[in-house]
Design a protein around this motif. Structure first.
Motif, PDB file in Angstrom:
ATOM      1  N   ALA A 276      19.855 -12.750  11.161  1.00  0.00           N
ATOM      2  CA  ALA A 276      21.393 -12.816  11.231  1.00  0.00           C
ATOM      3  C   ALA A 276      22.064 -11.696  10.964  1.00  0.00           C
ATOM      4  CB  ALA A 276      21.857 -14.153  10.540  1.00  0.00           C
ATOM      5  N   TYR A 277      21.808 -10.996   9.841  1.00  0.00           N
ATOM      6  CA  TYR A 277      22.427  -9.770   9.369  1.00  0.00           C
ATOM      7  C   TYR A 277      22.180  -8.634  10.384  1.00  0.00           C
ATOM      8  CZ  TYR A 277      23.426  -5.628   6.678  1.00  0.00           C
ATOM      9  OH  TYR A 277      23.804  -4.312   6.339  1.00  0.00           O
TER      10      TYR A 277
ATOM     11  N   PHE B  38       5.240  -8.191   7.397  1.00  0.00           N
ATOM     12  CA  PHE B  38       4.832  -8.381   6.066  1.00  0.00           C
ATOM     13  C   PHE B  38       5.134  -9.686   5.384  1.00  0.00           C
ATOM     14  CE2 PHE B  38       5.055  -7.909   1.625  1.00  0.00           C
ATOM     15  CZ  PHE B  38       3.538  -7.640   1.194  1.00  0.00           C
ATOM     16  N   PHE B  39       6.561  -9.718   5.396  1.00  0.00           N
ATOM     17  CA  PHE B  39       6.908 -11.122   4.469  1.00  0.00           C
ATOM     18  C   PHE B  39       6.701 -12.438   5.211  1.00  0.00           C
ATOM     19  CE2 PHE B  39      10.018  -7.735   2.661  1.00  0.00           C
ATOM     20  CZ  PHE B  39       9.379  -7.723   1.424  1.00  0.00           C
ATOM     21  N   PRO B  40       6.760 -12.332   6.782  1.00  0.00           N
ATOM     22  CA  PRO B  40       6.463 -13.634   7.243  1.00  0.00           C
ATOM     23  C   PRO B  40       4.982 -14.082   6.975  1.00  0.00           C
ATOM     24  CG  PRO B  40       7.792 -12.346   8.553  1.00  0.00           C
ATOM     25  CD  PRO B  40       7.398 -11.333   7.679  1.00  0.00           C
TER      26      PRO B  40
ATOM     27  N   VAL C  85       1.068  -1.125  -0.177  1.00  0.00           N
ATOM     28  CA  VAL C  85       0.035   0.068   0.105  1.00  0.00           C
ATOM     29  C   VAL C  85       0.836   1.328   0.179  1.00  0.00           C
ATOM     30  CG1 VAL C  85      -1.968  -1.233   1.240  1.00  0.00           C
ATOM     31  CG2 VAL C  85      -0.206   0.137   2.530  1.00  0.00           C
ATOM     32  N   TYR C  86       2.070   1.018   0.018  1.00  0.00           N
ATOM     33  CA  TYR C  86       2.913   2.276   0.233  1.00  0.00           C
ATOM     34  C   TYR C  86       3.866   2.507  -1.171  1.00  0.00           C
ATOM     35  CZ  TYR C  86       2.447   1.488   5.286  1.00  0.00           C
ATOM     36  OH  TYR C  86       1.738   1.187   6.522  1.00  0.00           O
ATOM     37  N   PRO C  87       4.283   3.761  -1.235  1.00  0.00           N
ATOM     38  CA  PRO C  87       5.116   3.915  -2.520  1.00  0.00           C
ATOM     39  C   PRO C  87       6.324   3.356  -2.746  1.00  0.00           C
ATOM     40  CG  PRO C  87       4.927   5.921  -0.977  1.00  0.00           C
ATOM     41  CD  PRO C  87       3.970   4.969  -0.381  1.00  0.00           C
ATOM     42  N   TRP C  88       6.990   3.303  -3.500  1.00  0.00           N
ATOM     43  CA  TRP C  88       8.014   2.296  -3.611  1.00  0.00           C
ATOM     44  C   TRP C  88       9.319   2.828  -2.646  1.00  0.00           C
ATOM     45  CZ3 TRP C  88      12.922   4.155  -4.856  1.00  0.00           C
ATOM     46  CH2 TRP C  88      13.084   5.522  -5.641  1.00  0.00           C
ATOM     47  N   ALA C  89       9.369   4.145  -2.684  1.00  0.00           N
ATOM     48  CA  ALA C  89      10.594   4.550  -1.971  1.00  0.00           C
ATOM     49  C   ALA C  89      10.342   4.139  -0.315  1.00  0.00           C
ATOM     50  CB  ALA C  89      10.521   6.087  -1.900  1.00  0.00           C
ATOM     51  N   LEU C  90       9.159   4.158   0.272  1.00  0.00           N
ATOM     52  CA  LEU C  90       9.016   3.512   1.556  1.00  0.00           C
ATOM     53  C   LEU C  90       8.885   2.106   1.584  1.00  0.00           C
ATOM     54  CD1 LEU C  90       8.201   4.582   4.399  1.00  0.00           C
ATOM     55  CD2 LEU C  90       5.722   4.619   3.646  1.00  0.00           C
ATOM     56  N   ARG C  91       8.644   1.496   0.532  1.00  0.00           N
ATOM     57  CA  ARG C  91       8.897   0.194   0.619  1.00  0.00           C
ATOM     58  C   ARG C  91      10.122  -0.405   0.693  1.00  0.00           C
ATOM     59  NH1 ARG C  91       5.006  -2.102  -4.697  1.00  0.00           N
ATOM     60  NH2 ARG C  91       3.381  -0.857  -4.366  1.00  0.00           N
ATOM     61  N   ALA C  92      11.151   0.369  -0.120  1.00  0.00           N
ATOM     62  CA  ALA C  92      12.493   0.146  -0.022  1.00  0.00           C
ATOM     63  C   ALA C  92      13.093   0.348   1.384  1.00  0.00           C
ATOM     64  CB  ALA C  92      13.280   0.983  -1.127  1.00  0.00           C
ATOM     65  N   ALA C  93      12.481   1.639   2.082  1.00  0.00           N
ATOM     66  CA  ALA C  93      13.159   1.833   3.325  1.00  0.00           C
ATOM     67  C   ALA C  93      12.522   0.563   4.298  1.00  0.00           C
ATOM     68  CB  ALA C  93      12.599   2.950   3.676  1.00  0.00           C
ATOM     69  N   LEU C  94      11.308   0.278   4.200  1.00  0.00           N
ATOM     70  CA  LEU C  94      11.051  -0.745   5.289  1.00  0.00           C
ATOM     71  C   LEU C  94      11.189  -2.149   4.922  1.00  0.00           C
ATOM     72  CD1 LEU C  94       7.134   0.515   5.569  1.00  0.00           C
ATOM     73  CD2 LEU C  94       8.984   0.670   7.188  1.00  0.00           C
TER      74      LEU C  94
ATOM     75  N   PHE D  17      14.590  -2.882   3.034  1.00  0.00           N
ATOM     76  CA  PHE D  17      15.783  -3.116   3.235  1.00  0.00           C
ATOM     77  C   PHE D  17      16.716  -2.040   3.950  1.00  0.00           C
ATOM     78  CE2 PHE D  17      14.093  -4.160  -0.930  1.00  0.00           C
ATOM     79  CZ  PHE D  17      14.398  -5.569  -0.908  1.00  0.00           C
ATOM     80  N   ALA D  18      16.104  -0.683   3.954  1.00  0.00           N
ATOM     81  CA  ALA D  18      16.990   0.134   4.946  1.00  0.00           C
ATOM     82  C   ALA D  18      16.950  -0.188   6.550  1.00  0.00           C
ATOM     83  CB  ALA D  18      16.815   1.518   4.388  1.00  0.00           C
ATOM     84  N   VAL D  19      15.724  -0.193   6.729  1.00  0.00           N
ATOM     85  CA  VAL D  19      15.308  -0.957   8.292  1.00  0.00           C
ATOM     86  C   VAL D  19      14.137  -1.846   8.142  1.00  0.00           C
ATOM     87  CG1 VAL D  19      14.599  -0.070  10.358  1.00  0.00           C
ATOM     88  CG2 VAL D  19      15.743   1.652   9.151  1.00  0.00           C
ATOM     89  N   PRO D  20      14.670  -2.902   8.087  1.00  0.00           N
ATOM     90  CA  PRO D  20      13.983  -4.347   7.715  1.00  0.00           C
ATOM     91  C   PRO D  20      12.649  -4.506   8.538  1.00  0.00           C
ATOM     92  CG  PRO D  20      15.848  -5.067   8.550  1.00  0.00           C
ATOM     93  CD  PRO D  20      15.992  -3.522   8.904  1.00  0.00           C
TER      94      PRO D  20
END
Length: 261
Positions: A239-240, A216-218, A196-205, A207-210
């Motif tokens: 782990a990362y 969502f992914f689980p 539901v979020y724009p691509w920049a916010l998707r990238a932030a949530l 990868f930047a701060v996962p």
């Protein structure tokens, strides 16, 4: 094992001190449960008007809310001391921890206990339970094992983010964890589907701060959606995140200069 036993004893001491005031204990517990109930009522009001949000149903979003609640509950109950790190750095209280034969990061984490975490775990677990009961998930022994592993990994991601953002206090030296709190508030966005979020916010949530790997992914893995394979990466992301949080904390600890006089 010795380190873990000491950690449990430290938390137990704080828990016993909190239970000295039973009224406060029950007020905090009730308040947290009410807050989670309000969240579910809010979702019910939304889905009473729309059948789905970008293809995500009411119970799928409830599962995401439940994942975030459980992760935050574990962080509060067992690692609440992280939120006192900025004050301890500002006041020079890390000095005492440096001379003790016990890892500093664990001393910091066990320096407080958030009793509200217990009610978050219970209410979040109930949300997850009801959501899973209403979702078309084909359960098999392998899927159950994977789901448990992903749940534990999601919790580890949340705790690692808390540690990393609070460790920023070694550079900022403010008595308040403003940066960590701001990132924590941004994590509330993970209660809703990432789509539901724009691509920049998707990238932030993502990868930047996962934070997306906390909820969502689980849930996408459980429902076997198009992002299911990304959900399987949650243990690797955890782990990362843990390694990065430990590295940031240790780098900050090396530059710690006490508070002077």
């Amino acid at each position: 094992m010795r380190i873990m036993r000491l950690y449990v004893r430290l938390l137990g001491a704080h828990l016993r001190s909190l239970l000295e005031y039973e009224g406060d204990f029950w007020v905090v517990m009730a308040g947290t449960v009410i807050m989670q109930a309000v969240n579910v009522a809010f979702l019910s009001a939304i889905f009473a008007k729309v059948p789905a949000i970008n293809g995500w149903t009411f119970w799928a979003v409830v599962a995401m809310f439940g994942m975030v609640a459980v992760a935050e509950g574990v962080g509060s109950l067992f690692f609440e001391g992280m939120w006192n790190l900025s004050w301890q750095i500002n006041q020079g209280e890390i000095d005492y921890k440096l001379v003790r034969p016990y890892p500093v990061v664990l001393q910091v984490s066990a320096s407080n206990i958030g009793i509200n975490g217990l009610s978050n775990i219970v209410s979040g677990g109930l949300m997850l339970g009801f959501a899973v009961a209403h979702l078309p998930v084909p359960w098999t022994p392998l899927r159950v094992g994977l789901a448990l592993g992903i749940l534990l990994s999601a919790i580890a991601v949340k705790v690692a983010v808390n540690l990393a953002t609070n460790a920023a206090a070694f550079w900022m030296q403010s008595p308040s964890p403003l940066f960590a709190f701001a990132v924590h508030q941004a994590g509330d966005l993970a209660r809703f589907p990432l789509s539901v979020y724009p691509w920049a916010l998707r990238a932030a949530l993502g990868f930047a701060v996962p934070f997306a790997f906390v909820s969502f992914f689980p849930v996408a893995f459980l429902l076997d959606t198009g992002q299911a394979w990304i959900g399987l990466l949650t243990p690797a992301v955890a782990a990362y995140a843990v390694l990065m949080a430990a590295w940031i904390f240790n780098r900050g600890l090396r530059r710690y200069e006490s508070a002077g006089n």
